[in-house]
Design an enzyme around this catalytic site. Structure first.
Site, PDB file in Angstrom:
ATOM      1  N   SER A  85       0.809  -1.231   0.000  1.00  0.00           N
ATOM      2  CA  SER A  85       0.000   0.000   0.000  1.00  0.00           C
ATOM      3  C   SER A  85       0.834   1.270   0.000  1.00  0.00           C
ATOM      4  O   SER A  85       0.280   2.369   0.067  1.00  0.00           O
ATOM      5  CB  SER A  85      -0.918   0.012   1.219  1.00  0.00           C
ATOM      6  N   THR A 197      -1.285   2.947   3.378  1.00  0.00           N
ATOM      7  CA  THR A 197      -0.705   4.270   3.676  1.00  0.00           C
ATOM      8  C   THR A 197       0.076   4.219   4.984  1.00  0.00           C
ATOM      9  O   THR A 197      -0.224   3.418   5.858  1.00  0.00           O
ATOM     10  CB  THR A 197      -1.793   5.376   3.791  1.00  0.00           C
ATOM     11  N   THR A 215       1.770   6.965   0.295  1.00  0.00           N
ATOM     12  CA  THR A 215       0.857   5.871  -0.068  1.00  0.00           C
ATOM     13  C   THR A 215       0.908   5.543  -1.560  1.00  0.00           C
ATOM     14  O   THR A 215       1.323   6.384  -2.369  1.00  0.00           O
ATOM     15  CB  THR A 215      -0.596   6.271   0.276  1.00  0.00           C
ATOM     16  N   ARG A 225      -6.354   9.425 -10.290  1.00  0.00           N
ATOM     17  CA  ARG A 225      -7.027   9.748  -9.024  1.00  0.00           C
ATOM     18  C   ARG A 225      -5.995  10.210  -7.981  1.00  0.00           C
ATOM     19  O   ARG A 225      -4.945   9.618  -7.824  1.00  0.00           O
ATOM     20  CB  ARG A 225      -7.758   8.508  -8.514  1.00  0.00           C
ATOM     21  N   THR A 248      -5.159   7.627   7.469  1.00  0.00           N
ATOM     22  CA  THR A 248      -5.149   6.555   6.477  1.00  0.00           C
ATOM     23  C   THR A 248      -6.604   6.126   6.284  1.00  0.00           C
ATOM     24  O   THR A 248      -7.456   6.439   7.107  1.00  0.00           O
ATOM     25  CB  THR A 248      -4.330   5.340   6.951  1.00  0.00           C
ATOM     26  N   GLY A 249      -6.856   5.406   5.206  1.00  0.00           N
ATOM     27  CA  GLY A 249      -8.221   4.964   4.958  1.00  0.00           C
ATOM     28  C   GLY A 249      -8.819   5.709   3.770  1.00  0.00           C
ATOM     29  O   GLY A 249      -8.088   6.279   2.956  1.00  0.00           O
TER      30      GLY A 249
END
Ligand code: ASP
Length: 341
Positions: A85, A197, A215, A225, A248-249
């Site tokens: 990630s 991340t 990330t 994106r 993060t997320g």
């Protein structure tokens, strides 16, 4: 260039007061707190914490450069192909191309730098640092960011490993039964989309603050994106008078809530780092219309100027609480955070 203090001073000489921007109330509270500096934090738990934090802590404990400390720690995950990630070995976009996002922020001059959709460079946080230190800009993207990195001697490499290439092929073959790809031969494709991340935050012995978020973003994203990680105020924000917050997320939620900025402002207004992390999660839940509407996760970490730590996630499970790791004079410490739903 006018600095923030001079700016606020010049506003007050015009009789304009900015109560919410004043750092005074926070610094007075911080002075009364026992300092736990220097300290370095990462948003990972026990599996990664020691490897990631050691190089940064080794610099900080000898009173070395704060920026070198956070960069060296961020580079550990960026260079490790086992982490899918972040950096080299991160999962690619829908075309099978790894596009990296990273940001850096430095408290003493409130400066920052970031790169987005950067291809072919293993350590995007180092490029973000150069954007901050060697240009008058803050944000470089895609080809422009890559050309800038090349100019500074970075090597262009293939960031897709054999392992991530195979995972991507499986995802592509499993996408639809209305295309000409046969479904994955072993039939056990893991449907979960990988997120990851890493955030690195630190306070040095002078109580100066710095942070990095880096990330490969959401796996299989639409090419181009940009997530929250390179957006200052979304995936990372700090104020040298207050502290730092990072996330993060699901990046889209951090962007539309200005989540990291919000967390720092909450701390400025008296919330502890832990309370600030929980309040940011709550704000995101509210924006989405309540817990029943939330099927994603974000995890927020915070570090105050005095070295206090916070960690909260929107979603969690008993026994699988979000974790945050720190290294200070007291040694390496893993702290369990809270979750709201
Ligand atoms: N926040 C990252 C993004 O949206 C992904 C993650 O942390 O998993 O790009």
């Amino acid at each position: 260039m006018i600095d923030r203090r001079k700016f606020i001073k010049s506003l007050s000489s015009l009789g304009i007061s900015l109560p919410l921007l004043s750092a005074k109330s926070f610094t007075t509270t911080a002075k009364n707190k026992k300092m736990n500096n220097p300290i370095i934090l990462c948003s990972r738990g026990k599996d990664w914490a020691e490897d990631v934090l050691k190089p940064g802590w080794d610099i900080l404990r000898k009173n070395g450069s704060l920026l070198n400390a956070i960069e060296k720690s961020a580079n550990v995950t960026e260079l490790d192909p086992r982490d899918t990630s972040v950096g080299y070995g991160g999962l690619p976009n829908e075309d099978g191309v790894v596009q990296l996002d990273a940001s850096i922020m430095y408290g003493p001059n409130h400066n920052c730098g970031s790169v987005a959709a950067l291809e072919g460079i293993k350590t995007p946080s180092s490029v973000a640092r150069l954007v901050m230190e060697r240009t008058d800009h803050i944000h470089l993207v895609a080809e422009g960011a890559q050309n800038f990195a090349k100019m500074h001697g970075f090597k262009i490499e293939n960031l897709l490993t054999e392992s991530t290439r195979k995972i991507w092929v499986k995802w592509k073959e499993n996408l639809s039964d209305k295309d000409d790809y046969f479904p994955p031969a072993d039939g056990n494709y893991d449907q979960e989309r990988t997120t990851g991340t890493i955030n690195i935050l630190a306070v040095d012995k002078n109580s100066d603050i710095a942070g990095i978020t880096t990330t490969s973003g959401l796996a299989w994203k639409i090419p181009g994106r940009v997530g929250d990680s390179p957006i200052i105020g979304a995936g990372l924000y700090l104020d040298n008078e207050v502290g730092a917050v990072a996330a993060t997320g699901r990046g889209e939620e951090m962007i539309r809530s200005c989540g990291s900025f919000l967390g720092v402002e909450l701390m400025r207004n008296g919330r502890s780092p832990q309370e600030a992390c929980e309040d940011v999660c709550k704000r995101i839940i509210d924006i989405n219309g309540g817990p029943s509407k939330v099927d994603f996760n974000d995890k927020i970490v915070a570090l105050s100027k005095s070295g206090e730590v916070g960690c909260a996630a929107i979603r969690g499970k008993k026994g699988q609480e979000p974790e945050v790791a720190t290294w200070s004079k007291k040694g390496l410490k893993i702290t369990k955070g809270t979750y709201l739903i």
